[in-house]
Design a protein around this motif. Structure first.
Motif, PDB file in Angstrom:
ATOM      1  N   VAL A  52       0.830  -1.201   0.000  1.00  9.98           N
ATOM      2  CA  VAL A  52       0.000   0.000   0.000  1.00  9.98           C
ATOM      3  C   VAL A  52       0.869   1.258   0.000  1.00  9.98           C
ATOM      4  O   VAL A  52       0.619   2.210  -0.747  1.00  9.98           O
ATOM      5  CB  VAL A  52      -0.942  -0.001   1.225  1.00  9.98           C
ATOM      6  CG1 VAL A  52      -1.688   1.330   1.334  1.00  9.98           C
ATOM      7  CG2 VAL A  52      -1.937  -1.154   1.133  1.00  9.98           C
ATOM      8  N   ILE A  53       1.908   1.260   0.823  1.00 11.91           N
ATOM      9  CA  ILE A  53       2.788   2.428   0.935  1.00 11.91           C
ATOM     10  C   ILE A  53       3.503   2.708  -0.376  1.00 11.91           C
ATOM     11  O   ILE A  53       3.598   3.864  -0.821  1.00 11.91           O
ATOM     12  CB  ILE A  53       3.800   2.213   2.081  1.00 11.91           C
ATOM     13  CG1 ILE A  53       3.078   2.276   3.422  1.00 11.91           C
ATOM     14  CG2 ILE A  53       4.921   3.254   2.021  1.00 11.91           C
ATOM     15  CD1 ILE A  53       3.889   1.769   4.586  1.00 11.91           C
ATOM     16  N   PHE A  54       4.030   1.676  -1.031  1.00 12.08           N
ATOM     17  CA  PHE A  54       4.782   1.880  -2.275  1.00 12.08           C
ATOM     18  C   PHE A  54       3.868   2.349  -3.410  1.00 12.08           C
ATOM     19  O   PHE A  54       4.284   3.146  -4.253  1.00 12.08           O
ATOM     20  CB  PHE A  54       5.503   0.590  -2.667  1.00 12.08           C
ATOM     21  CG  PHE A  54       6.610   0.199  -1.718  1.00 12.08           C
ATOM     22  CD1 PHE A  54       7.254   1.146  -0.945  1.00 12.08           C
ATOM     23  CD2 PHE A  54       6.992  -1.129  -1.587  1.00 12.08           C
ATOM     24  CE1 PHE A  54       8.264   0.795  -0.070  1.00 12.08           C
ATOM     25  CE2 PHE A  54       8.003  -1.500  -0.713  1.00 12.08           C
ATOM     26  CZ  PHE A  54       8.645  -0.526   0.052  1.00 12.08           C
ATOM     27  N   ILE A  55       2.641   1.868  -3.440  1.00 13.94           N
ATOM     28  CA  ILE A  55       1.689   2.322  -4.461  1.00 13.94           C
ATOM     29  C   ILE A  55       1.391   3.818  -4.308  1.00 13.94           C
ATOM     30  O   ILE A  55       1.207   4.549  -5.288  1.00 13.94           O
ATOM     31  CB  ILE A  55       0.390   1.496  -4.388  1.00 13.94           C
ATOM     32  CG1 ILE A  55       0.641   0.065  -4.891  1.00 13.94           C
ATOM     33  CG2 ILE A  55      -0.726   2.143  -5.209  1.00 13.94           C
ATOM     34  CD1 ILE A  55      -0.538  -0.870  -4.715  1.00 13.94           C
ATOM     35  N   MET A  56       1.383   4.281  -3.057  1.00 11.13           N
ATOM     36  CA  MET A  56       1.051   5.682  -2.783  1.00 11.13           C
ATOM     37  C   MET A  56       2.256   6.619  -2.865  1.00 11.13           C
ATOM     38  O   MET A  56       2.118   7.828  -2.665  1.00 11.13           O
ATOM     39  CB  MET A  56       0.427   5.787  -1.384  1.00 11.13           C
ATOM     40  CG  MET A  56      -0.920   5.115  -1.240  1.00 11.13           C
ATOM     41  SD  MET A  56      -2.182   5.875  -2.295  1.00 11.13           S
ATOM     42  CE  MET A  56      -2.282   7.502  -1.574  1.00 11.13           C
ATOM     43  N   MET A  57       3.440   6.103  -3.172  1.00 10.56           N
ATOM     44  CA  MET A  57       4.643   6.938  -3.127  1.00 10.56           C
ATOM     45  C   MET A  57       4.629   8.153  -4.051  1.00 10.56           C
ATOM     46  O   MET A  57       5.112   9.223  -3.664  1.00 10.56           O
ATOM     47  CB  MET A  57       5.895   6.096  -3.397  1.00 10.56           C
ATOM     48  CG  MET A  57       6.462   5.472  -2.133  1.00 10.56           C
ATOM     49  SD  MET A  57       8.142   4.844  -2.315  1.00 10.56           S
ATOM     50  CE  MET A  57       9.077   6.378  -2.369  1.00 10.56           C
TER      51      MET A  57
END
Length: 465
Positions: free
Chosen positions: A369-374
């Motif tokens: 989730v975090i990497f998709i939102m970077m």
């Protein structure tokens, strides 16, 4: 669109010369957290969860220090553009007074009320007890670290980030070595476990503070003026309150809000596995986002110095360029880290921390989730922390940064995790929902152009009282 990439000769080398040392500083700082997490994690999931719990208030204090550093930088970068070093001494003095007071209060609370204080952040008594052992010692380290943060931040704002890089580098090496000595009991020392990790951090911070003091006293290019540091003057205090205090409040409120996410997780079913996964995911995320905060820090310096030097007409295009670069960087970095997650992090890193299958699955979900939102996180961080703050638009930047956290993300996380008990996946989605709102509000403010302000003044001798 492409014309915003056309800058004067030497711009991009200057950008890299500022961003790379800041990136390395952030990398060292976050590597320290990962090293502590790794070494404590070898003792098992329980100690790891305890240190994670103890680091909730530590995270808040670190963000308060970052707020003081960032608030001071709003003024220092513009004063540097004017070449006013007396004013810079005054700003540093105010920052050191505030940071030292916060560090001391925090140390006293953690030192004398560790069990009561840690009990506010978790319900598992075993985890709370471990957290208290760590907190009782490590709390004192942030009194010494407070002065180092202000000193390093001032030099960074003046365009000299290499000094902080060296000080932090020494701190990292010493902390890692002392972890090896005290946690596991090497060189004839009895093994101290989590207490050893805390002691190593304390001693490393004391060493960093000593280095900064010696360096400051011997500095010929920027000599400290003890008179101005100790008596910065009422006029500068008023200026600091107006332009730096909102940034400090911003980071404090953001830190308090962010600390509530692991607090929510600490009261969910299976909190030990969730907190262990959160600790690993958080440290990996911090390493993976050092570039994001390097761009934001560089943006604040460049925008501030451009305004301070009287080139306000060029600031809007500079801010637009930095925001676009940040988005593109986040897009590329997010894709790379998604690939590394499955090729390296899961098969190689997870086994080092002895995560259970359930905790490993939670960690993978969080990181995905975090990497998709970077891309969005990179854009909104640079826009708010770098461009708007650097332009002196501190009040609007504060509202845009903390309102989505407190009015969107936290209510959704409480609803999903504690009221409806929907599970950790939905809580994780709630934590990143603020990024979307920040992008919308931040872009609206940037396009309005009202964020460009000269925040500097000339403090005349005898006028400061």
């Amino acid at each position: 669109m492409l014309k915003i990439f056309r800058r004067e000769p030497g711009f991009y080398p200057k950008l890299l010369s500022l961003a790379l040392p800041i990136l390395l500083q952030n990398l060292i700082t976050n590597s320290l957290g990962l090293v502590d997490t790794f070494m404590v994690g070898t003792m098992g999931q329980g100690p790891l969860a305890g240190v994670t719990l103890a680091n909730i208030p530590v995270f808040v204090v670190q963000l308060m220090m970052f707020g003081i550093q960032s608030g001071s930088s709003v003024l220092i970068s513009q004063y540097r553009g004017k070449g006013d070093f007396q004013a810079i001494n005054r700003v540093m003095g105010i920052g050191m007074y505030i940071a030292g007071t916060i560090g001391l209060v925090f140390a006293l609370i953690m030192g004398f009320l560790p069990n009561q204080f840690m009990g506010l952040f978790g319900s598992d008594q075993g985890v709370v007890s471990t957290a208290a052992q760590y907190a009782q010692i490590v709390g004192w380290s942030y009194f010494f670290d407070s002065f180092v943060q202000v000193y390093n931040g001032a030099h960074r704002a003046m365009g000299n980030p290499n000094r902080g890089l060296i000080i932090l580098g020494v701190s990292m090496v010493s902390n890692t070595f002392l972890n090896w000595v005290f946690i596991f009991g090497n060189l004839g020392v009895a093994p101290l476990g989590v207490r050893g990790a805390a002691l190593a951090t304390l001693l490393a911070r004391i060493l960093a503070c000593a280095i900064a003091i010696v360096w400051a006293l011997r500095d010929k290019k920027f000599p400290l003026d003890l008179g101005l540091l100790l008596r910065p003057g009422r006029e500068m205090v008023r200026r600091f309150v107006r332009f730096a205090t909102p940034v400090m409040c911003n980071e404090t409120m953001w830190g308090l809000g962010s600390s509530l996410f692991p607090t929510i997780m600490g009261h969910m079913d299976g909190s030990e596995e969730i907190l262990a996964a959160y600790a690993i995911a958080g440290n990996i995320t911090n390493l993976c986002t050092v570039g994001v905060f390097a761009i934001a820090g560089t943006a604040a310096i460049l925008v501030g110095q451009e305004i301070g030097s009287g080139k306000s007409d060029r600031v809007y295009s500079l801010g637009a360029l930095l925001n676009v670069l940040a988005f593109l960087f986040g897009l590329g970095a997010g894709l790379v880290f998604l690939v590394l997650l499955h090729l390296f992090i899961v098969p190689v890193v997870y086994p080092l921390f002895k995560l259970s299958p359930t905790a490993g699955g939670i960690c993978t979900m969080m990181l995905t989730v975090i990497f998709i939102m970077m891309p969005l996180r990179s854009f909104e961080t640079t826009n708010i922390v770098g461009v708007l703050r650097g332009g002196g638009d501190v009040t609007a930047a504060t509202v845009i940064d903390i309102t989505p956290l407190w009015l969107v993300s936290l209510p959704l996380a409480v609803l999903a995790g504690l009221v409806l008990k929907m599970g950790i996946f939905w809580v994780q989605l709630a934590t990143v929902s603020e990024n979307i709102v920040k992008c919308i509000l931040g872009l609206w403010r940037f396009r309005g152009g009202k964020w460009i302000n000269d925040v500097t003044i000339s403090v005349k001798p005898g006028a400061e009282g």
